[in-house]
Design a protein around this motif. Structure first.
Motif, PDB file in Angstrom:
ATOM      1  N   GLY A   1       0.814  -1.216   0.000  1.00 41.92           N
ATOM      2  CA  GLY A   1       0.000   0.000   0.000  1.00 41.92           C
ATOM      3  C   GLY A   1       0.843   1.259   0.000  1.00 41.92           C
ATOM      4  N   LEU A   2       1.913   1.261   0.805  1.00 36.08           N
ATOM      5  CA  LEU A   2       2.788   2.429   0.873  1.00 36.08           C
ATOM      6  C   LEU A   2       3.526   2.654  -0.440  1.00 36.08           C
ATOM      7  N   LEU A   3       3.982   1.572  -1.068  1.00 36.78           N
ATOM      8  CA  LEU A   3       4.695   1.699  -2.342  1.00 36.78           C
ATOM      9  C   LEU A   3       3.781   2.264  -3.436  1.00 36.78           C
ATOM     10  N   ILE A   4       2.565   1.711  -3.517  1.00 40.36           N
ATOM     11  CA  ILE A   4       1.622   2.219  -4.513  1.00 40.36           C
ATOM     12  C   ILE A   4       1.241   3.666  -4.184  1.00 40.36           C
ATOM     13  N   GLY A   5       1.056   3.933  -2.890  1.00 37.58           N
ATOM     14  CA  GLY A   5       0.718   5.291  -2.463  1.00 37.58           C
ATOM     15  C   GLY A   5       1.804   6.300  -2.774  1.00 37.58           C
TER      16      GLY A   5
ATOM     17  N   PHE B   1      -5.656  -2.278   7.143  1.00 32.74           N
ATOM     18  CA  PHE B   1      -6.954  -2.928   7.283  1.00 32.74           C
ATOM     19  C   PHE B   1      -7.007  -4.274   6.554  1.00 32.74           C
ATOM     20  N   VAL B   2      -6.161  -4.439   5.541  1.00 35.66           N
ATOM     21  CA  VAL B   2      -6.073  -5.726   4.851  1.00 35.66           C
ATOM     22  C   VAL B   2      -5.164  -6.676   5.632  1.00 35.66           C
ATOM     23  N   GLY B   3      -4.088  -6.143   6.191  1.00 32.41           N
ATOM     24  CA  GLY B   3      -3.093  -6.963   6.893  1.00 32.41           C
ATOM     25  C   GLY B   3      -3.633  -7.641   8.138  1.00 32.41           C
ATOM     26  N   LEU B   4      -4.477  -6.950   8.913  1.00 29.45           N
ATOM     27  CA  LEU B   4      -5.013  -7.526  10.145  1.00 29.45           C
ATOM     28  C   LEU B   4      -5.858  -8.786   9.880  1.00 29.45           C
ATOM     29  N   PRO B   5      -6.891  -8.709   9.026  1.00 28.62           N
ATOM     30  CA  PRO B   5      -7.663  -9.938   8.762  1.00 28.62           C
ATOM     31  C   PRO B   5      -6.860 -11.011   8.044  1.00 28.62           C
ATOM     32  N   LEU B   6      -5.878 -10.596   7.237  1.00 28.53           N
ATOM     33  CA  LEU B   6      -5.043 -11.581   6.549  1.00 28.53           C
ATOM     34  C   LEU B   6      -4.210 -12.364   7.554  1.00 28.53           C
ATOM     35  N   ALA B   7      -3.666 -11.667   8.553  1.00 29.50           N
ATOM     36  CA  ALA B   7      -2.889 -12.345   9.599  1.00 29.50           C
ATOM     37  C   ALA B   7      -3.788 -13.300  10.395  1.00 29.50           C
ATOM     38  N   MET B   8      -5.034 -12.890  10.664  1.00 29.93           N
ATOM     39  CA  MET B   8      -5.961 -13.754  11.378  1.00 29.93           C
ATOM     40  C   MET B   8      -6.311 -14.987  10.547  1.00 29.93           C
TER      41      MET B   8
END
Length: 256
Positions: A70-74, A89-96
């Protein structure tokens, strides 16, 4: 008035003591139903890490990678803040998701090779659709037949030495066909050999079976099976997986 106030105070103290005792019981309990969300996550992480040492790095990668992307694209589109937050917000559910997936795999590793391990896989079937009954039949060698009833009809799962357990399955299939009439009865032999269904594939194998019954038909079949179960002698088998080695037995005793 003073007596009424005293009684009310005693009742309040009893309620406080009961709440305190219940809270202490839940704190010491190993039952997931007594645990809060964060404690469940903590316990799942602790158990899973024993069987998957790389778990911390897997979770870290699943959490950090979307943020970095996200940071790179941003940075290229001049929207680092918003896309960085989106990555979070994508990383949290992905880790779960990774934790849940790895916990499931660790559970299968933990109980692999133990008598009654099919019960672990059956517990992962959707409870609203499938009703499972472990160890409805067994022999002296501890070969066992488990049953689950759902959209595919009646599924009998044999666990043990394939040659012996197939005979046990055939006998149980005949009994169920007499009770269930035209309801399909499917037999599955669990094991690691070719042509058998491994423990970690059992739940998925059952869920993929062709749907034959509607929900009201499933309920009717379950009520019929109560008659069959009522005349069965109770089996002297422990509930849940049983370690087949002394090492496993010691582990089980430490876990009590």
């Amino acid at each position: 008035m003073n007596e009424a106030k005293q009684r009310a105070k005693e009742l309040e103290n009893q309620q406080k003591a009961a709440r305190k005792a219940a809270k202490e019981r839940r704190r010491k309990s190993n039952n997931p139903a007594d645990m809060g969300t964060f404690r469940q996550i903590k316990e799942a992480y602790k158990v899973t890490k024993e069987y998957q040492p790389a778990l911390p790095w897997m979770l870290l990668g699943a959490f950090v990678l979307p943020i970095v992307i996200g940071l790179l694209i941003g940075w290229f589109v001049d929207q680092m803040l918003w896309l960085g937050l989106l990555g979070l917000f994508v990383g949290l559910p992905l880790a779960m998701f990774v934790l849940v997936n790895q916990t499931k795999k660790a559970t299968f590793k933990r109980y692999a090779g133990q008598t009654g391990s099919a019960e672990v896989a059956l517990s992962m079937l959707p409870k609203k659709k499938w009703l499972s009954t472990p160890a409805i039949a067994a022999n002296r060698q501890m070969d066992a037949v488990h049953r689950t009833v759902g959209p595919a009809g009646i599924v009998l799962i044999g666990e043990g030495e394939p040659g012996r357990v197939r005979q046990l399955l055939a006998s149980e299939a005949k009994k169920h066909q007499k009770i269930a009439y035209e309801v399909p009865v499917t037999t599955v032999v669990m094991g690691e050999r070719e042509g058998l269904v491994p423990l970690d594939k059992l739940a998925d194998h059952i869920k993929k079976l062709p749907k034959k019954l509607q929900s009201h038909e499933v309920a009717e079949v379950r009520s019929r099976l109560k008659a069959l179960d009522s005349i069965r002698p109770k089996l002297p088998m422990p509930k849940g997986p049983v370690p087949t080695s002394m090492k496993g037995m010691r582990q089980g005793m430490r876990g009590r």
